[in-house]
Scaffold this motif. Structure first.
Motif, PDB file in Angstrom:
ATOM      1  N   ALA A   1     -10.699 -17.482 -31.249  1.00  0.00           N
ATOM      2  CA  ALA A   1      -9.495 -17.977 -31.908  1.00  0.00           C
ATOM      3  C   ALA A   1      -9.436 -17.505 -33.356  1.00  0.00           C
ATOM      4  N   TRP A   2     -10.564 -17.591 -34.062  1.00  0.00           N
ATOM      5  CA  TRP A   2     -10.604 -17.171 -35.457  1.00  0.00           C
ATOM      6  C   TRP A   2     -10.443 -15.655 -35.593  1.00  0.00           C
ATOM      7  N   ILE A   3     -11.082 -14.895 -34.729  1.00  0.00           N
ATOM      8  CA  ILE A   3     -10.953 -13.435 -34.802  1.00  0.00           C
ATOM      9  C   ILE A   3      -9.535 -13.010 -34.429  1.00  0.00           C
ATOM     10  N   ALA A   4      -8.920 -13.700 -33.476  1.00  0.00           N
ATOM     11  CA  ALA A   4      -7.519 -13.414 -33.139  1.00  0.00           C
ATOM     12  C   ALA A   4      -6.637 -13.655 -34.365  1.00  0.00           C
ATOM     13  N   TYR A   5      -6.940 -14.722 -35.095  1.00  0.00           N
ATOM     14  CA  TYR A   5      -6.158 -15.036 -36.300  1.00  0.00           C
ATOM     15  C   TYR A   5      -6.311 -13.944 -37.357  1.00  0.00           C
ATOM     16  N   PHE A   6      -7.542 -13.543 -37.644  1.00  0.00           N
ATOM     17  CA  PHE A   6      -7.775 -12.563 -38.696  1.00  0.00           C
ATOM     18  C   PHE A   6      -7.400 -11.133 -38.292  1.00  0.00           C
ATOM     19  N   SER A   7      -7.368 -10.861 -37.006  1.00  0.00           N
ATOM     20  CA  SER A   7      -7.091  -9.493 -36.544  1.00  0.00           C
ATOM     21  C   SER A   7      -5.670  -9.042 -36.841  1.00  0.00           C
ATOM     22  N   GLY A   8      -4.726  -9.998 -36.918  1.00  0.00           N
ATOM     23  CA  GLY A   8      -3.335  -9.631 -37.149  1.00  0.00           C
ATOM     24  C   GLY A   8      -2.646  -9.036 -35.933  1.00  0.00           C
ATOM     25  N   LYS A   9      -3.294  -9.121 -34.770  1.00  0.00           N
ATOM     26  CA  LYS A   9      -2.737  -8.528 -33.553  1.00  0.00           C
ATOM     27  C   LYS A   9      -1.795  -9.478 -32.813  1.00  0.00           C
ATOM     28  N   TYR A  10      -1.768 -10.739 -33.243  1.00  0.00           N
ATOM     29  CA  TYR A  10      -1.045 -11.737 -32.465  1.00  0.00           C
ATOM     30  C   TYR A  10       0.067 -12.384 -33.292  1.00  0.00           C
ATOM     31  N   SER A  11       1.178 -12.679 -32.631  1.00  0.00           N
ATOM     32  CA  SER A  11       2.351 -13.247 -33.295  1.00  0.00           C
ATOM     33  C   SER A  11       2.123 -14.711 -33.655  1.00  0.00           C
ATOM     34  N   LYS A  12       3.040 -15.260 -34.457  1.00  0.00           N
ATOM     35  CA  LYS A  12       2.956 -16.673 -34.823  1.00  0.00           C
ATOM     36  C   LYS A  12       3.041 -17.549 -33.567  1.00  0.00           C
ATOM     37  N   GLU A  13       3.882 -17.122 -32.607  1.00  0.00           N
ATOM     38  CA  GLU A  13       4.020 -17.892 -31.369  1.00  0.00           C
ATOM     39  C   GLU A  13       2.709 -17.919 -30.583  1.00  0.00           C
ATOM     40  N   GLU A  14       2.034 -16.778 -30.527  1.00  0.00           N
ATOM     41  CA  GLU A  14       0.753 -16.713 -29.818  1.00  0.00           C
ATOM     42  C   GLU A  14      -0.308 -17.521 -30.543  1.00  0.00           C
ATOM     43  N   LEU A  15      -0.276 -17.489 -31.884  1.00  0.00           N
ATOM     44  CA  LEU A  15      -1.226 -18.284 -32.660  1.00  0.00           C
ATOM     45  C   LEU A  15      -0.977 -19.777 -32.457  1.00  0.00           C
ATOM     46  N   GLU A  16       0.274 -20.139 -32.314  1.00  0.00           N
ATOM     47  CA  GLU A  16       0.584 -21.547 -32.049  1.00  0.00           C
ATOM     48  C   GLU A  16       0.016 -21.980 -30.698  1.00  0.00           C
ATOM     49  N   GLU A  17       0.044 -21.071 -29.730  1.00  0.00           N
ATOM     50  CA  GLU A  17      -0.545 -21.370 -28.424  1.00  0.00           C
ATOM     51  C   GLU A  17      -2.060 -21.489 -28.535  1.00  0.00           C
ATOM     52  N   ILE A  18      -2.655 -20.598 -29.334  1.00  0.00           N
ATOM     53  CA  ILE A  18      -4.100 -20.654 -29.567  1.00  0.00           C
ATOM     54  C   ILE A  18      -4.476 -21.956 -30.273  1.00  0.00           C
ATOM     55  N   ALA A  19      -3.619 -22.395 -31.205  1.00  0.00           N
ATOM     56  CA  ALA A  19      -3.889 -23.611 -31.978  1.00  0.00           C
ATOM     57  C   ALA A  19      -3.948 -24.854 -31.103  1.00  0.00           C
ATOM     58  N   MET A  20      -3.381 -24.786 -29.905  1.00  0.00           N
ATOM     59  CA  MET A  20      -3.412 -25.941 -29.006  1.00  0.00           C
ATOM     60  C   MET A  20      -4.835 -26.244 -28.548  1.00  0.00           C
ATOM     61  N   THR A  21      -5.684 -25.205 -28.488  1.00  0.00           N
ATOM     62  CA  THR A  21      -7.089 -25.405 -28.110  1.00  0.00           C
ATOM     63  C   THR A  21      -8.014 -25.402 -29.328  1.00  0.00           C
TER      64      THR A  21
END
Length: 292
Positions: free
Chosen positions: A174-194
C-alpha cells in the motif's frame, strides 16, 4: 495536483519525518519490516540530523530520516531520486555510522541495538534482482547462517513494483503504491479501505498542496531536480561528442604514423613524409630513430 511527486524530499520528510504524524511513519516501517500486531513497533523518536539542504536548489537526492524505535532499534530511511551507482556503499557507510554512534566512549558492546537502513529508490538499482523489495543481512557464505541480526539493509525499487491484487494488499505494498505515483486517487482510495494510513496520507497531501508556501517550496525543488537532469544530459552529450572527435583524431594520427613508418622503410625523405602525413618533423625524426 497532477503528477505530484511524493518522493520530493520536502514533502516526504513532512509526511513521515514529523512527530505529529508518527503513526504514519510507524505504519510505513511496520509494513516494510513485515511486523504483525503482536511484534509491531509502537513508538518512534525522531533524531534531528540536520540534513535539510542549505538552499532549495541545493542537495537534491538524499533524504535522511533517523529515528529510534521503542525497543531501541535504530532506523534510517533514505530517498534517492537520482540514479547513483554506489548506493550499496553509501548505505553501508551510513548504516555503520548509525550503529557506531550508539556507544559512547567506554560503553559495553552489549548495549548495541539492531540498526536498519531502508533505501527508497526511484530507479532500478539491483540488476540481478526481479523483486522490488530486497533485504540484506550478514551471512556465512557456505551455510547461509546469519552471523547477527544487528545489520539489516533494505532496497525498495519503485520501478519494479506492480500491485498484483488490490483486494489482498499488504501494508508495505500500500505504501509503495502510494509513493510510486502509478495509481490514481480513486485507486488509492480503494487501497485506503484496507490501509487507513494511506487515507490519512492522501488527506495530508491535499492540505500540503493547498498551502501556498509549502507548494512553492515543492515546485522550486522539483525545478531544481529537472535542471539537474537537463544539465547532466547536456554534459553527457557534450562528452560523447568530444570523445568521438578525440577518437577520430587519435585514429587518424595512428594511421599517419603507420604510413610514415612504411615510407621511412622505403627510404622516402623526411620532408616528403611530413607533407604527406601531416606529422611534425620531430615526430617523423623520432620514428626514423625508432625503426633503425
Amino acid at each position: 495536483m497532477e503528477n505530484f511527486n511524493r518522493l520530493n524530499d520536502l514533502y516526504f520528510k513532512k509526511l513521515l519525518g514529523d512527530k505529529k504524524r508518527k503513526n504514519l511513519t510507524l505504519s510505513f516501517l511496520n509494513g516494510i519490516l513485515n511486523k504483525d500486531d503482536e511484534n509491531c513497533f509502537t513508538d518512534i523518536t525522531f533524531l534531528d540530523k540536520d540534513n535539510e539542504p542549505l538552499t532549495l536548489d541545493g542537495k537534491l537526492s538524499k533524504l535522511d530520516i533517523r529515528a529510534d524505535l521503542n525497543d531501541g532499534t535504530q532506523v534510517d530511511i533514505e530517498v534517492q531520486v537520482c540514479p547513483f551507482k554506489l548506493m550499496a556503499e553509501r548505505s553501508l557507510y551510513y548504516w555503520s555510522k548509525m550503529y557506531s554512534e550508539q556507544l559512547e566512549k567506554g560503553a559495553e558492546y552489549k548495549k548495541l541495538k539492531k540498526a536498519i537502513a531502508i533505501n527508497l529508490l526511484a530507479f532500478d538499482y539491483l540488476e540481478d534482482e526481479q523483486d522490488w523489495h530486497n533485504i540484506y543481512n550478514l551471512l556465512n557464505v557456505k551455510s547461509y547462517n546469519k552471523l547477527t541480526d544487528h545489520i539489516e539493509i533494505h532496497f525498495l525499487e519503485l520501478p519494479k513494483f506492480t500491485l498484483k491484487d488490490m483486494r489482498k494488499i499488504r501494508a508495505s505494498e500500500a505504501w509503495i503504491a502510494y509513493f510510486s505515483g502509478k495509481y490514481s486517487k480513486e485507486e488509492l482510495e480503494e487501497i485506503a479501505m484496507t490501509t487507513p494510513a494511506i487515507k490519512e496520507a492522501v488527506e495530508f497531501e491535499d492540505t500540503f498542496l493547498q498551502n501556498k508556501i509549502e507548494r512553492r517550496a515543492y515546485e522550486q525543488r522539483e525545478k531544481a531536480i529537472r535542471d539537474y537532469y537537463s544539465y547532466m544530459s547536456a554534459f553527457k552529450e557534450e562528452g560523447l561528442e568530444q570523445g568521438l572527435q578525440e577518437g577520430i583524431t587519435l585514429g587518424m594520427k595512428k594511421a599517419n604514423i603507420n604510413t610514415a613508418i612504411n615510407l621511412l622503410k622505403l627510404g622516402v625523405d623526411v620532408d616528403t613524409i611530413v607533407k604527406g602525413t601531416g606529422l611534425s618533423i620531430q615526430d617523423v625524426e623520432a620514428l626514423k630513430i625508432k625503426i633503425k
